[in-house]
Design a protein around this motif. Structure first.
Motif, PDB file in Angstrom:
ATOM      1  N   GLY A 188       9.451  30.894  18.157  1.00  0.00           N
ATOM      2  CA  GLY A 188       8.093  30.366  18.359  1.00  0.00           C
ATOM      3  C   GLY A 188       7.903  29.344  18.575  1.00  0.00           C
ATOM      4  N   ASN A 189       7.878  28.437  17.161  1.00  0.00           N
ATOM      5  CA  ASN A 189       7.482  26.938  16.843  1.00  0.00           C
ATOM      6  C   ASN A 189       8.422  26.167  18.077  1.00  0.00           C
ATOM      7  OD1 ASN A 189       9.551  28.159  14.881  1.00  0.00           O
ATOM      8  ND2 ASN A 189       8.533  27.734  13.589  1.00  0.00           N
ATOM      9  N   THR A 220       8.804  26.749  28.199  1.00  0.00           N
ATOM     10  CA  THR A 220       6.919  27.877  27.928  1.00  0.00           C
ATOM     11  C   THR A 220       6.858  27.932  28.813  1.00  0.00           C
ATOM     12  OG1 THR A 220       6.090  25.534  27.341  1.00  0.00           O
ATOM     13  CG2 THR A 220       6.512  27.000  25.665  1.00  0.00           C
ATOM     14  N   ILE A 247       9.008  34.858  24.929  1.00  0.00           N
ATOM     15  CA  ILE A 247       8.721  35.171  23.787  1.00  0.00           C
ATOM     16  C   ILE A 247       9.903  35.260  22.583  1.00  0.00           C
ATOM     17  CG2 ILE A 247       7.380  36.482  22.254  1.00  0.00           C
ATOM     18  CD1 ILE A 247       5.171  37.578  24.299  1.00  0.00           C
ATOM     19  N   LEU A 276       9.658  26.064  20.876  1.00  0.00           N
ATOM     20  CA  LEU A 276       9.212  25.863  21.733  1.00  0.00           C
ATOM     21  C   LEU A 276       9.219  25.176  22.868  1.00  0.00           C
ATOM     22  CD1 LEU A 276       7.474  29.405  23.224  1.00  0.00           C
ATOM     23  CD2 LEU A 276       9.917  28.679  24.216  1.00  0.00           C
TER      24      LEU A 276
END
Lengths: 1085, 408
Positions: B123-124, B131, B119, B126
């Protein structure tokens, strides 16, 4: 760029804009929009309208976006179950995503959507995920079974998920095992008898192996589960203990406490002479002590648990007294708890140290803590005999400090010391007597009186001392009164000659002037004893007293055992069994310590110790409301109590109803009795709807007609519109309904009366009544054929009437009515018919036709029939309207001998759609403000005063002081040395609240005590005032001194603070947030 | 009170319940009976105060009592400073974290390092490859990721001992204990297996060696990486360390030690005129050692004014907002004795609100020294690639809860 910007948008039409953005093609914009939606959701705005748009964003490969959408779904799916179905497909697809994170996310979210329709779609994906190759998915799926079970238990059982879950206990991955155990335990709580967690030596062994490998939280699940197991014998118990003890060295305090729980429980089975038992005792102490080096909140939890452990097995911590010494900077809750444990651990070996500490604490400033410390000294004296003398001298030292509450507390405990060691320390009585005047707390006064009475023969002026208390006998609390009575009787028995007068005085005070039954009874008993047989009286009153026990506040043993089984949970913090504070069926199981090996029970221990008594299916509604002990008793009872609330004998209920109804009815016209309650009814018609305007024209000003119908006793009414007998009982009838208190089932239905006698209608008799059922007015009719031939073709028609009542459908008398047959018909009525004012207002003219003829009759309906369900007026509107009612539209009535309190009355009236908008209490009067709406949109507002005291004061407070109403904040200043000034402030504050009815909580009021510099002369303790002001009045409280400019600034700062905070609260949520953000920057003066 | 973030795990609590919390809290505060567990009907609040923000946990059923500490800890590690702003700035991450930390009321993973692996705050950005769930989340070794690489393999060991002392007004030591902690900063490649050797008395008794000084540890707590059963059976501390900084173990020692800095104080209060304070500080430790940044905090009445100081060394300062005189001595050699005198005026009008008797507190730090005498005998590092790694050890002793009651 940060995300906090999302919290600050406050524009109107936001939802619309968001909608557009959500449907945008650009991914970035979409994500921004979803973030905004979530931000709004967090601050409590309702964004459920965007449901379809947000769900549309679900199909994305962006993980972050997906998570946000899922979050949204969890929140709103419940409110939009139909739309939530739209999401199912994506869920199912996501459960097969190659990325395990997404698979887990999907299965986790699905479980959180508590919509029945969705659950069935969940089963297949869940089954797959339970067998997933990735342990992360499996562990999430295990939890999901518990979630699903919570929503639909039957489904889980039917689908066989429980077996799959059981299989997971043997999973290769410890994390999966832990979650499976957690899920099973959770499910087992609601299925106490299902034996889900089939604990046998093999599974226990598996669990113990997993224990070493899984994460800290997993270890807790496993330990908690182990605690429910009952070993077969002491050998097995020891081997489990041996494998659990290493957990005591875990850094996570929750793991430690869970391990302690398991050990405490299994220790019960070990014979005390076993070497291992001693080793275990030694091993338990250090980790418990170490818990006290944590944060204060954790310390508190640890201390509450230690308190239990110390009571169960004091030997564990007997050498660790020092760690419980209180530090100056400990928070109060830690201090009090430490003190409690100190007393429990006090023994001859450490008493000197303990006393020195307690004396130190007694000089601190925190009142509660000091009191407890003083009390603790007394308890030490009683517990450790050798220390009694030292304790007494310590207490005497403390009395010398003359600090009021210390002195009082010391006297209370010295009384107990006297009881425990009679004839030993009476030399201190002289010192105690010196402080007689400073005692103002009932407990201390009672204690002192007891001492004086008990040792009357040693106190020369005992009679004078007691006499001085007697002066204010009626102002004393019961405790003191009882004690005083006994003490004087004792004195009389010891020194009969000088005290005859005194004893007579107290006996007459107790028996004649007091209305407290306890006091009166005790007085009579003494009186009779003394007058019949003084020798016997002596034997009774001066009998030797039983010794008081050492420990007065130990937890009752069975409860203690149960609490030991709950170490590390809330139960151990509250010292209450879970059943006492958990609602619903779960957690209500009753846990017990296993039977000690060798005792008769051990043979059947698996059953006994399975710890799940059959009671768990007892209705939770009964158990939680009980206190610890009671709950315990109920739980122990193997036969579950009946699931109904014990019914109140119905005859009683009926009786009460009759009494009430009858009383009221008969009194409506009778004014000779003393009045018990006053009614004031104000009637007004703000905006009569078009059609009724003309018809009721005369009534707009003179709506007293309505008043009449409400009251029946015309007080100052224009004549001619006078009493209408049929409605006369209106109010009385209303009170009649419902029966018991709190029953608001429906409105009053008068019994059927004969409207059309058979003689007048060629053999057709019609009787009927009116009722309002679920918002619809019904006319309930009974047709009886008293003629010789069959009647058919019934029809009904109404004449124009005051409220436009008309049949909503044709009269349904289906079968022909044969001779001597009766048929009941319920005819729904509408209020949309033609309107014409009738005389009396509630008169209704009806025509009924059958195959024989047309018949006419008239009847009267109760006005309450027309009260609509949405007649509850908003408080603000009420307030505004109330003030604008012209006085000619007001009417007042008195209702007498109605023995209802305000709540009961309010409940009763609510049944007839008379709604209580607000309630307030002034002196002995309860005022209910009520609103009623008629079918034609006319509002009636009523003020119902219920007087309990002086029945004759009907004065109208002219308290509409408009000047007071407009301020946005108030400072009320009183002089701390002057009671009257405070009384005045009290009065003013009451006026403010009264006049700002409805918004009173929004008006900042700050009460200020001035002349702080004259502190010594204050009329009462600061605490007393501040508690009253802050807690009861919910106002701010500050004390200041203008002379020394002390706290004057603070006062204004405080006021501004309150005003700003209140002002913001009314605003939009996000403005509030902005305000909060700026809080740090805002400083006043 | 504003709710910054909320997450309803079981869906059985009405979120408006939180409104009762502040009222209840205020009420308790008023009554002087604050308690970290509050109940309202069937809802129970647990709270801790973290720099003015309350963290609440609501429960309806019996739950683990230790849950609410952990989110705070994790958040702090994520955002360095936990404040209203930082939560709002990162609310998306916070929600994700709350999701991972707990599921349906069952705590799951609370190790912030591992959480950080999957996490992330970006995040965007990744990529698909990243993931994947780190196997660590569900591994038996849930605290260390595989495949770490360092050029230079090193491990730093800090042994920090804090002394808690409570001394009575008449100079007798009421309680004293040592809370030690061993912290690691691990920069090692692969999955190394470590063994730490201490001069632990029980261990030496077990193995029959009794050369040199040993230390009896009363209670030992280990990071979850340490094999507890192994320690239980033969007192070996063996573990696979978490990467980076971590607290390997903590221990408590009950042996009575002389308070390292002894304070004698005379506080004379002449009502309505003045307060005179004399404080003598004595270093009761070896001459070779030096205590750094010594601070002696002496309480003074809240209405004191016109301070005057005289010190034989260091610098005294009046801190009126805390009602304290702080006497700072930058370096305090063992065996030395220093003196500080202070004089305050008191107003003629007495403030008659009772004041407590706060104790004198002392802060200090003595490097290269452990008061218990604990020593790291060895640190064995074995990794299958067989690299050589260097352990570095540092000792420090500092003041913990160091209170001396006064007679004033």
């Amino acid at each position: 760029m940060t995300d906090s910007k999302y919290f600050t948008t406050t524009k109107k039409g936001e939802i619309f804009e968001l909608k557009a953005e959500l449907n945008s093609d650009k991914k970035e914009k979409k994500k921004e929009a979803v973030k905004k939606v979530i931000a709004s959701m967090t601050v409590g705005k309702d964004v459920s309208a965007l449901f379809p748009d947000v769900v549309n964003c679900m199909q994305t490969d962006n993980l972050e976006l997906k998570k946000l959408v899922y979050l949204y779904l969890m929140n709103y799916a419940k409110s939009q179950p139909d739309m939530a179905i739209m999401a199912v497909n994506t869920f199912v697809k996501d459960c097969e995503d190659p990325n395990p994170l997404i698979r887990a996310l999907a299965v986790r979210t699905m479980g959180c959507i508590r919509v029945d329709k969705i659950t069935e779609y969940l089963c297949e994906p869940l089954r797959k995920c339970l067998k997933d190759e990735d342990p992360y998915v499996r562990k999430t799926a295990a939890v999901c079974v518990a979630k699903l079970h919570d929503i639909n238990a039957q489904l889980v059982e039917d689908q066989g998920f429980l077996d799959t879950l059981k299989d997971l206990i043997s999973d290769s991955n410890p994390m999966v095992v832990a979650n499976a155990v957690a899920a099973l335990s959770e499910i087992a709580e609601s299925h106490p008898n299902s034996n889900l967690l089939d604990l046998n030596p093999q599974t226990i062994n598996k669990l113990l192996t997993a224990l070493n490998e899984c994460t800290e939280w997993g270890q807790i699940f496993i330990l908690d589960c182990l605690a429910n197991y009952t070993p077969r014998d002491d050998r097995e118990s020891q081997s489990i203990c041996e494998r659990v003890t290493p957990r005591l060295s875990h850094a996570n305090s929750a793991v430690v406490l869970s391990a302690v729980k398991v050990l405490m429980k299994f220790m019960e089975m070990l014979p005390k002479d076993l070497d291992y038992y001693g080793t275990l005792l030694k091993k338990l102490a250090p980790p418990l002590v170490t818990l006290l080096s944590a944060e204060p909140e954790l310390q508190y939890v640890a201390l509450r648990n230690i308190n239990l452990i110390v009571q169960k097995r004091p030997e564990i911590l007997k050498h660790e007294m020092k760690v419980f010494f209180v530090k100056y900077n400990d928070p109060i809750y830690v201090k009090l708890e430490k003190l409690d444990i100190m007393i429990r651990l006090a023994s001859q070996a450490n008493i000197a140290q303990v006393l020195a500490e307690l004396k130190e604490y007694a000089t601190e400033v925190d009142v509660d803590f000091v009191r407890k410390a003083v009390r603790a000294i007394g308890r030490c004296a009683i517990k450790v005999e050798q220390s009694a003398e030292r304790c007494v001298s310590t207490l005497l030292d403390l009395i010398q400090t003359k600090v009021n509450y210390v002195v009082q507390e010391a006297i209370v405990v010295i009384k107990d010391i006297f009881r425990k060691y009679p004839n030993k320390y009476e030399s201190v009585i002289a010192t105690l007597c010196e402080n007689l005047d400073s005692l103002d707390e009932p407990e201390a006064r009672a204690a002192m009186i007891w001492i004086v009475g008990e040792y009357a023969e040693r106190i020369d002026n005992a009679d004078e001392l007691l006499e001085s208390f007697l002066e204010g006998f009626h102002d004393e609390s019961t405790q003191v009164q009882l004690q005083l009575l006994t003490a004087i009787v004792k004195l009389f028995l010891k020194k009969p000659t000088e005290t005859q007068e005194l004893v007579q005085q107290v006996l007459s005070l107790a028996t004649q002037d007091s209305d407290n039954p306890d006091l009166r009874d005790r007085g009579y008993i003494y009186w009779r004893l003394l007058s019949t047989d003084p020798v016997a009286a002596k034997e009774v009153v001066l009998a030797e007293k039983p010794l008081i026990s050492e420990e007065t506040d130990l937890i009752e043993p069975t409860l203690l055992d149960e609490l030991i089984c709950h170490i590390g949970t809330l139960a151990s913090v509250y010292h209450k069994p879970p059943s006492a504070f958990v609602e619903g069926g779960r957690g209500v199981q009753h846990k017990r310590l296993p039977a000690r090996a060798g005792s008769g029970e051990s043979a059947e221990s698996p059953d006994v110790g399975q710890a799940v008594s059959a009671v768990s299916d007892a209705p939770p509604a009964v158990i939680p409301s009980q206190g610890d002990l009671l709950g315990d008793l109920l739980n122990l009872d193997l036969a579950p109590p009946t699931s109904n609330v014990p019914p109140v004998p119905s005859s009683m209920q009926m009786g009460a109803m009759d009494l009430l109804g009858g009383g009221l009815d008969s009194l409506m016209g009778d004014e000779s009795e003393t009045s018990a309650s006053h009614y004031r009814t104000e009637v007004q018609s703000p905006q009569p709807p078009e059609c009724s305007e003309r018809e009721l024209g005369g009534d707009v000003g003179g709506s007293p007609a309505m008043g009449v119908s409400l009251g029946g006793a015309p007080v100052g009414m224009p004549a001619g519109l006078g009493a209408a007998p049929a409605v006369g009982g209106g109010l009385g009838d209303l009170f009649d309904l419902g029966g018991g208190v709190g029953v608001t089932a429906g409105s009053y239905i008068p019994p059927k009366t004969v409207w059309l006698p058979a003689m007048k209608a060629k053999g057709l008799e019609i009787s009927g009544t009116f009722a309002r059922r679920s918002g619809v007015i019904h006319m309930d009719l009974s047709f009886t054929n008293k003629a010789m031939s069959v009647m058919t073709d019934f029809a009904i028609q109404f004449n124009k009437n005051s409220f436009g009542l008309a049949p909503a459908g044709p009269l349904q008398v289906l079968t022909p009515l044969s001779p001597n047959q009766t048929v009941d018909v319920s005819l729904p009525l509408s209020t949309t018919g033609p309107v014409m004012k009738m005389e009396p207002l509630n008169n209704l003219q009806v025509a009924v036709k059958n195959n024989i003829d047309v018949f006419y009759f008239s009847c009267q309906y109760p006005i309450s029939l027309l009260f609509v369900e949405d007649g509850k007026m908003d408080r603000q509107v009420f307030l505004a309207t109330w003030k604008d009612i012209p006085s000619e539209n007001e009417a007042q009535f008195q209702i007498k001998d109605c023995h209802l309190n305000s709540d009961a009355a309010s409940n009763k009236l609510q049944g007839s759609n008379i709604f209580t908008v607000a309630k307030r209490t002034v002196d002995t009067q309860d005022m209910l403000y009520q609103s009623v709406k008629l079918t034609n949109g006319i509002w009636m507002l009523a003020e119902l005063r219920i007087q309990t005291g002086n029945p004759n004061s009907t004065e109208w407070l002219d308290s509409r002081c408009r000047g007071v109403r407009n301020a946005s904040a108030y400072i009320l200043v009183y002089d701390i040395c002057c009671v009257e000034s405070f009384e005045y402030v009290k009065m003013i504050r009451q006026q403010i609240v009264d006049n700002r009815e409805g918004s009173s909580s929004e008006v900042p009021i700050l009460v200020v005590g001035s002349k702080r510099d004259l502190q010594r002369h204050r009329f009462t303790q600061r605490r007393a005032i501040s508690v009253l002001v802050k807690k009861t009045w919910k106002c701010g409280y500050v004390e200041c001194s203008a002379k020394y400019n002390w706290h004057v600034l603070l006062l204004f700062k405080e006021l501004l603070g309150i005003a700003v905070a209140r002002g913001l609260r009314q605003n939009h949520a996000s403005i509030r947030l902005q305000g909060a953000l700026q809080r740090n920057r805002c400083s006043v003066m | 009170m504003t709710v910054l973030i909320c997450r309803n795990y079981k869906g059985d609590v009405d979120m408006s319940e939180i409104d009762h919390f502040l009222t209840l809290l205020m009420q308790q505060e008023e009554e002087g009976l604050m308690c970290p567990v509050i109940s309202h009907g069937s809802v129970h609040f647990m709270w801790i105060k973290h720099i003015l923000y309350y963290f609440d946990c609501l429960f309806t059923s019996v739950c683990l009592s230790f849950v609410c500490m952990f989110p705070v800890q994790v958040f702090t590690e994520y955002f360095k400073e936990l404040e209203e702003e930082s939560i709002q700035d990162n609310f998306v991450v916070v929600y994700e974290l709350l999701d991972e930390l707990m599921d349906f009321g069952f705590p799951q993973t609370t190790d912030s390092k591992i959480l950080q692996e999957y996490i992330t705050q970006e995040g965007n950005k990744l990529e698909v490859a990243k993931t994947k769930v780190p196997t660590t989340v569900t591994n038996a070794v849930s605290w260390r990721s595989e495949g770490l690489k360092y050029k230079k393999n090193e491990v730093f060991i800090d042994v920090i001992e804090s002394i808690n002392v409570l001394v009575n007004a008449n100079g007798s030591v009421m309680s004293s204990d040592i809370v030690g902690s061993i912290k690691l900063k691990t920069m090692l490649s692969g999955m190394p297996e470590l063994r730490l050797g201490l001069n632990d008395r029980v261990l030496f008794a077990l193995t029959g060696r009794d050369k040199g000084k040993t230390v009896a540890m009363e209670d030992v707590k280990f990071h979850q990486c340490v094999r507890l059963s192994r320690f239980e059976s033969d007192r070996t501390i063996s573990f696979i360390p978490p990467d980076g900084e971590s607290e390997l173990m903590s221990y408590r020692i009950n042996t009575h030690v002389k308070p390292l800095i002894w304070i004698e104080s005379v506080i004379e209060k002449f009502s309505h005129s003045r307060v005179e304070i004399m404080v003598k500080a004595k270093g009761q430790f070896k001459k070779q050692s030096v205590a750094n940044n010594v601070e002696v905090r002496v309480p003074v009445p809240s209405d004191a004014d016109t301070p005057k100081f005289k010190t034989s060394t260091g610098h005294a300062k009046y801190v009126p907002e805390k009602n304290l005189v702080v006497w700072t001595i930058k370096s305090f050699p063992g065996g030395k004795e220093f003196l500080m005198r202070a004089h305050f005026g008191l107003p003629s009008v007495e403030n008659d609100e009772m004041e407590g008797k706060p104790p004198i507190t002392v802060k200090f730090e003595i490097p290269y020294f452990t008061v218990s005498g604990i020593q790291v005998r060895y640190m064995k590092i074995i990794e299958k690639s067989g690299y050589q790694a260097l352990p570095w050890v540092r000792y420090i002793t500092q003041s913990g809860d160091y209170q001396l009651r006064t007679n004033a």
